[in-house]
Scaffold this motif. Structure first.
Motif, mmCIF file in Angstrom:
data_model
loop_
_atom_site.group_PDB
_atom_site.id
_atom_site.type_symbol
_atom_site.label_atom_id
_atom_site.label_comp_id
_atom_site.label_asym_id
_atom_site.label_seq_id
_atom_site.Cartn_x
_atom_site.Cartn_y
_atom_site.Cartn_z
ATOM 1 N N GLU A 299 22.295 7.527 23.433
ATOM 2 C CA GLU A 299 21.663 8.708 22.853
ATOM 3 C C GLU A 299 22.745 9.657 22.380
ATOM 4 O O GLU A 299 23.757 9.844 23.049
ATOM 5 N N GLY A 300 22.525 10.266 21.221
ATOM 6 C CA GLY A 300 23.457 11.260 20.704
ATOM 7 C C GLY A 300 24.134 10.794 19.426
ATOM 8 O O GLY A 300 23.849 9.718 18.900
ATOM 9 N N HIS A 301 25.022 11.639 18.953
ATOM 10 C CA HIS A 301 25.750 11.385 17.710
ATOM 11 C C HIS A 301 27.192 11.041 18.070
ATOM 12 O O HIS A 301 27.852 11.791 18.785
ATOM 13 N N THR A 302 27.690 9.932 17.568
ATOM 14 C CA THR A 302 29.035 9.487 17.906
ATOM 15 C C THR A 302 29.925 9.417 16.681
ATOM 16 O O THR A 302 29.451 9.294 15.555
ATOM 17 N N ARG A 303 31.193 9.477 16.949
ATOM 18 C CA ARG A 303 32.235 9.294 15.944
ATOM 19 C C ARG A 303 33.229 8.315 16.553
ATOM 20 O O ARG A 303 33.637 8.479 17.703
ATOM 21 N N LYS A 304 33.556 7.279 15.800
ATOM 22 C CA LYS A 304 34.419 6.250 16.362
ATOM 23 C C LYS A 304 35.206 5.560 15.263
ATOM 24 O O LYS A 304 34.912 5.699 14.063
ATOM 25 N N ILE A 305 36.184 4.796 15.684
ATOM 26 C CA ILE A 305 36.948 3.933 14.793
ATOM 27 C C ILE A 305 36.591 2.498 15.136
ATOM 28 O O ILE A 305 36.534 2.132 16.325
ATOM 29 N N VAL A 306 36.342 1.702 14.114
ATOM 30 C CA VAL A 306 36.231 0.262 14.310
ATOM 31 C C VAL A 306 37.355 -0.364 13.485
ATOM 32 O O VAL A 306 37.335 -0.371 12.263
ATOM 33 N N GLY A 307 38.376 -0.830 14.214
ATOM 34 C CA GLY A 307 39.474 -1.527 13.560
ATOM 35 C C GLY A 307 39.065 -2.954 13.274
ATOM 36 O O GLY A 307 38.353 -3.581 14.065
ATOM 37 N N LYS A 308 39.495 -3.457 12.131
ATOM 38 C CA LYS A 308 39.187 -4.823 11.730
ATOM 39 C C LYS A 308 40.514 -5.546 11.510
ATOM 40 O O LYS A 308 41.333 -5.120 10.686
ATOM 41 N N LEU A 309 40.725 -6.642 12.250
ATOM 42 C CA LEU A 309 41.954 -7.433 12.148
ATOM 43 C C LEU A 309 41.616 -8.800 11.572
ATOM 44 O O LEU A 309 40.868 -9.575 12.186
ATOM 45 N N PHE B 63 39.080 1.246 24.758
ATOM 46 C CA PHE B 63 38.766 0.478 23.554
ATOM 47 C C PHE B 63 38.191 -0.858 23.976
ATOM 48 O O PHE B 63 38.335 -1.290 25.118
ATOM 49 N N CYS B 64 37.523 -1.487 23.024
ATOM 50 C CA CYS B 64 36.878 -2.764 23.271
ATOM 51 C C CYS B 64 37.206 -3.689 22.110
ATOM 52 O O CYS B 64 37.228 -3.248 20.958
ATOM 53 N N VAL B 65 37.468 -4.954 22.401
ATOM 54 C CA VAL B 65 37.820 -5.943 21.382
ATOM 55 C C VAL B 65 36.777 -7.050 21.398
ATOM 56 O O VAL B 65 36.451 -7.594 22.462
ATOM 57 N N PHE B 66 36.266 -7.370 20.217
ATOM 58 C CA PHE B 66 35.321 -8.478 20.057
ATOM 59 C C PHE B 66 35.909 -9.477 19.077
ATOM 60 O O PHE B 66 36.296 -9.112 17.969
ATOM 61 N N PHE B 67 35.944 -10.731 19.496
ATOM 62 C CA PHE B 67 36.488 -11.802 18.677
ATOM 63 C C PHE B 67 35.369 -12.511 17.926
ATOM 64 O O PHE B 67 34.209 -12.466 18.348
ATOM 65 N N PRO B 68 35.707 -13.207 16.824
ATOM 66 C CA PRO B 68 34.686 -14.047 16.180
ATOM 67 C C PRO B 68 34.078 -15.003 17.213
ATOM 68 O O PRO B 68 34.771 -15.503 18.101
ATOM 69 N N GLY B 69 32.787 -15.193 17.093
ATOM 70 C CA GLY B 69 32.085 -16.024 18.069
ATOM 71 C C GLY B 69 31.543 -15.234 19.242
ATOM 72 O O GLY B 69 30.881 -15.790 20.108
ATOM 73 N N GLU B 70 31.824 -13.932 19.267
ATOM 74 C CA GLU B 70 31.273 -13.059 20.294
ATOM 75 C C GLU B 70 30.289 -12.107 19.629
ATOM 76 O O GLU B 70 30.694 -11.234 18.862
ATOM 77 N N GLN C 52 16.333 -1.232 19.586
ATOM 78 C CA GLN C 52 16.486 -1.063 18.139
ATOM 79 C C GLN C 52 17.781 -1.659 17.597
ATOM 80 O O GLN C 52 17.980 -1.698 16.389
ATOM 81 N N ARG C 53 18.644 -2.121 18.457
ATOM 82 C CA ARG C 53 19.937 -2.645 18.022
ATOM 83 C C ARG C 53 19.899 -4.165 17.892
ATOM 84 O O ARG C 53 19.290 -4.847 18.718
ATOM 85 N N ARG C 54 20.527 -4.677 16.855
ATOM 86 C CA ARG C 54 20.628 -6.120 16.641
ATOM 87 C C ARG C 54 22.039 -6.593 17.015
ATOM 88 O O ARG C 54 23.000 -5.849 16.890
ATOM 89 N N MET C 55 22.111 -7.821 17.431
ATOM 90 C CA MET C 55 23.419 -8.425 17.693
ATOM 91 C C MET C 55 24.052 -8.771 16.348
ATOM 92 O O MET C 55 23.367 -9.194 15.419
ATOM 93 N N GLU C 56 25.367 -8.589 16.253
ATOM 94 C CA GLU C 56 26.098 -8.953 15.043
ATOM 95 C C GLU C 56 27.260 -9.857 15.424
ATOM 96 O O GLU C 56 27.735 -9.827 16.551
ATOM 97 N N VAL C 57 27.677 -10.672 14.482
ATOM 98 C CA VAL C 57 28.801 -11.565 14.721
ATOM 99 C C VAL C 57 29.626 -11.675 13.440
ATOM 100 O O VAL C 57 29.101 -11.542 12.337
ATOM 101 N N HIS C 58 30.928 -11.873 13.628
ATOM 102 C CA HIS C 58 31.864 -12.006 12.504
ATOM 103 C C HIS C 58 32.585 -13.342 12.605
ATOM 104 O O HIS C 58 32.682 -13.917 13.688
ATOM 105 N N ARG C 59 33.113 -13.804 11.491
ATOM 106 C CA ARG C 59 33.878 -15.053 11.467
ATOM 107 C C ARG C 59 35.357 -14.833 11.177
ATOM 108 O O ARG C 59 36.199 -15.575 11.650
ATOM 109 N N ARG C 60 35.658 -13.842 10.356
ATOM 110 C CA ARG C 60 37.039 -13.671 9.876
ATOM 111 C C ARG C 60 37.781 -12.493 10.499
ATOM 112 O O ARG C 60 38.990 -12.413 10.406
ATOM 113 N N TYR C 61 37.054 -11.567 11.100
ATOM 114 C CA TYR C 61 37.689 -10.358 11.622
ATOM 115 C C TYR C 61 37.441 -10.174 13.113
ATOM 116 O O TYR C 61 36.354 -10.450 13.614
#
Length: 149
Positions: free
Chosen positions: A137-147, A122-129, A60-69
């Motif tokens: 499974e379950g309910h999560t609470r998290k922070i997604v930092g955007k640089l 923590f995990c870091v994803f760069f543009p192009g990744e 059910q999950r789609r891949m996402e990608v960013h260019r600026r963050y």
């Protein structure tokens, strides 16, 4: 992509000037009573998205990608799996045109790699990744930092 312990965060301060700013803010605040929100730590240069969500099956999950963050994913309450693959390995076009305002495009492909990210890491994803968060499974609470690059 980087997967690391929060205890080793200082190793990664040189990757981006906002990395230190992000961690200083995260470690000096208690997010337990804060509702899901967007927190501008340094204007649009360093932003925190405090998220709550239901984890979902991989299918059910789609891949996402960013260019600026750059995304810095910090689980707060439970582990989640995140799919990863280089954008260059995706042979299909995005599901919709790239959304410049939201800095995101989605792809309907399965990731090449699955990683588990636990509280205390923590995990870091760069543009192009490309990445597919919120797998499990379950309910999560998290922070997604955007640089901002």
């Amino acid at each position: 992509m980087i997967l690391a312990s929060i205890n080793d965060r200082e190793r990664y301060y040189g990757l981006h000037p906002g990395m230190r700013v992000l961690w200083e803010y995260v470690l000096s605040h208690d997010f337990s009573g804060v509702p899901p929100s967007r927190i501008a730590v340094d204007g649009d240069k360093v932003v925190l998205n405090l998220d709550e969500a239901e984890l979902q099956p991989l299918e059910q999950r789609r891949m996402e990608v960013h260019r600026r963050y750059i995304d810095v994913v910090i689980p707060l309450t439970m582990s989640e799996r995140i799919g990863w693959m280089p954008l260059a390995d995706i042979a299909v076009g995005s599901m919709e045109p790239f959304d410049e305002a939201r800095d995101i495009a989605f792809y309907d492909v399965r990731p090449q790699t699955l990683i588990a990210v636990h509280p205390g890491e923590f995990c870091v994803f760069f543009p192009g990744e490309a990445h597919a968060p919120l797998i499990g499974e379950g309910h999560t609470r998290k922070i997604v930092g955007k640089l901002l690059l």
